[in-house]
Design a protein around this motif. Structure first.
Motif, short mmCIF file in Angstrom:
data_model
loop_
_atom_site.label_atom_id
_atom_site.label_comp_id
_atom_site.label_asym_id
_atom_site.label_seq_id
_atom_site.Cartn_x
_atom_site.Cartn_y
_atom_site.Cartn_z
N ILE A 174 21.38 -15.84 3.62
CA ILE A 174 21.53 -17.13 2.96
C ILE A 174 20.27 -17.29 2.13
O ILE A 174 19.17 -16.99 2.60
N ALA A 175 20.43 -17.74 0.90
CA ALA A 175 19.28 -18.04 0.04
C ALA A 175 19.53 -19.41 -0.56
O ALA A 175 20.50 -19.61 -1.28
N ASP A 176 18.67 -20.35 -0.20
CA ASP A 176 18.85 -21.72 -0.67
C ASP A 176 17.51 -22.42 -0.75
O ASP A 176 16.48 -21.76 -0.83
N GLU A 177 17.52 -23.74 -0.69
CA GLU A 177 16.27 -24.49 -0.79
C GLU A 177 15.31 -24.18 0.36
O GLU A 177 14.13 -24.49 0.29
N ASN A 178 15.79 -23.51 1.40
CA ASN A 178 14.94 -23.12 2.53
C ASN A 178 14.46 -21.68 2.41
O ASN A 178 13.88 -21.15 3.34
N GLY A 179 14.72 -21.03 1.29
CA GLY A 179 14.25 -19.66 1.06
C GLY A 179 15.30 -18.61 1.40
O GLY A 179 16.45 -18.92 1.67
N PHE A 180 14.87 -17.36 1.38
CA PHE A 180 15.74 -16.22 1.68
C PHE A 180 15.73 -16.00 3.18
O PHE A 180 14.67 -15.83 3.78
N GLN A 181 16.92 -16.02 3.81
CA GLN A 181 17.03 -15.91 5.26
C GLN A 181 17.94 -14.74 5.62
O GLN A 181 19.15 -14.91 5.76
N PRO A 182 17.38 -13.54 5.75
CA PRO A 182 18.20 -12.36 6.06
C PRO A 182 18.41 -12.19 7.56
O PRO A 182 17.59 -12.62 8.37
N GLN A 183 19.54 -11.56 7.91
CA GLN A 183 19.82 -11.19 9.29
C GLN A 183 20.44 -9.81 9.28
O GLN A 183 21.29 -9.51 8.43
N GLY A 184 20.02 -8.97 10.21
CA GLY A 184 20.58 -7.64 10.34
C GLY A 184 20.13 -7.04 11.65
O GLY A 184 19.03 -7.32 12.14
N ALA A 185 20.96 -6.20 12.24
CA ALA A 185 20.64 -5.60 13.54
C ALA A 185 19.36 -4.77 13.47
O ALA A 185 18.66 -4.62 14.47
N HIS A 186 19.02 -4.24 12.32
CA HIS A 186 17.84 -3.40 12.16
C HIS A 186 16.58 -4.17 11.78
O HIS A 186 15.50 -3.61 11.73
N LEU A 187 16.71 -5.47 11.53
CA LEU A 187 15.55 -6.28 11.12
C LEU A 187 14.85 -6.88 12.34
O LEU A 187 15.52 -7.29 13.30
N PRO A 188 13.52 -6.95 12.29
CA PRO A 188 12.81 -7.57 13.40
C PRO A 188 13.11 -9.06 13.48
O PRO A 188 13.40 -9.70 12.47
N VAL A 189 13.05 -9.60 14.68
CA VAL A 189 13.30 -11.02 14.92
C VAL A 189 12.04 -11.64 15.47
O VAL A 189 11.39 -11.08 16.36
N ALA A 190 11.69 -12.82 14.97
CA ALA A 190 10.51 -13.52 15.47
C ALA A 190 10.72 -13.92 16.93
O ALA A 190 11.85 -14.25 17.33
N PRO A 191 9.66 -13.89 17.74
CA PRO A 191 9.80 -14.30 19.13
C PRO A 191 10.14 -15.79 19.23
O PRO A 191 9.83 -16.57 18.35
N GLU A 192 10.79 -16.14 20.32
CA GLU A 192 11.11 -17.55 20.58
C GLU A 192 9.84 -18.35 20.69
O GLU A 192 8.86 -17.90 21.27
N ALA A 193 9.84 -19.56 20.18
CA ALA A 193 8.63 -20.41 20.22
C ALA A 193 8.48 -21.05 21.57
O ALA A 193 9.35 -21.25 22.33
#
Length: 104
Positions: free
Chosen positions: A85-104
């Motif tokens: 999704i790319a919108d007013e909140n920026g580019f937000q990619p998702q993919g099984a091979h992409l790293p994910v930020a840790p839970e806050a």
């Protein structure tokens, strides 16, 4: 509106780039003054699709919102897919091979 024209032009240049023996299997697009969509696939395993629309048309908060995905076959032979999704909140990619930020 200018962003939409630039985005579509860059897409057309990327699609038209010379490639040895790669064929376009499918290519569809629909571009309007306030929205667009495209869908394509090539013989080397690449695929992409997206749909976008102008939000808040005519206001000072006018922005483009896009939802799409692309896939490609990497040098390791694996097919990788990115949904975004790319919108007013920026580019937000998702993919099984992409790293994910840790839970806050």
């Amino acid at each position: 509106m200018k962003f939409l024209i630039v985005f579509v032009a860059l897409f057309a240049v990327a699609l038209a780039a010379p490639a040895s023996e790669v064929q376009v299997l499918r290519s569809e697009s629909d571009v309007g003054p306030e929205n667009f969509k495209y869908d394509w696939e090539t013989s080397d395993g690449q695929k992409a699709n997206a749909a976008g629309e102008l939000r808040n048309v005519g206001s000072e908060n006018e922005s483009l919102a896009v939802r799409g995905s692309f896939s490609f076959v990497a040098d390791d032979g694996q097919t990788y897919t990115v949904n975004y999704i790319a919108d007013e909140n920026g580019f937000q990619p998702q993919g099984a091979h992409l790293p994910v930020a840790p839970e806050a």
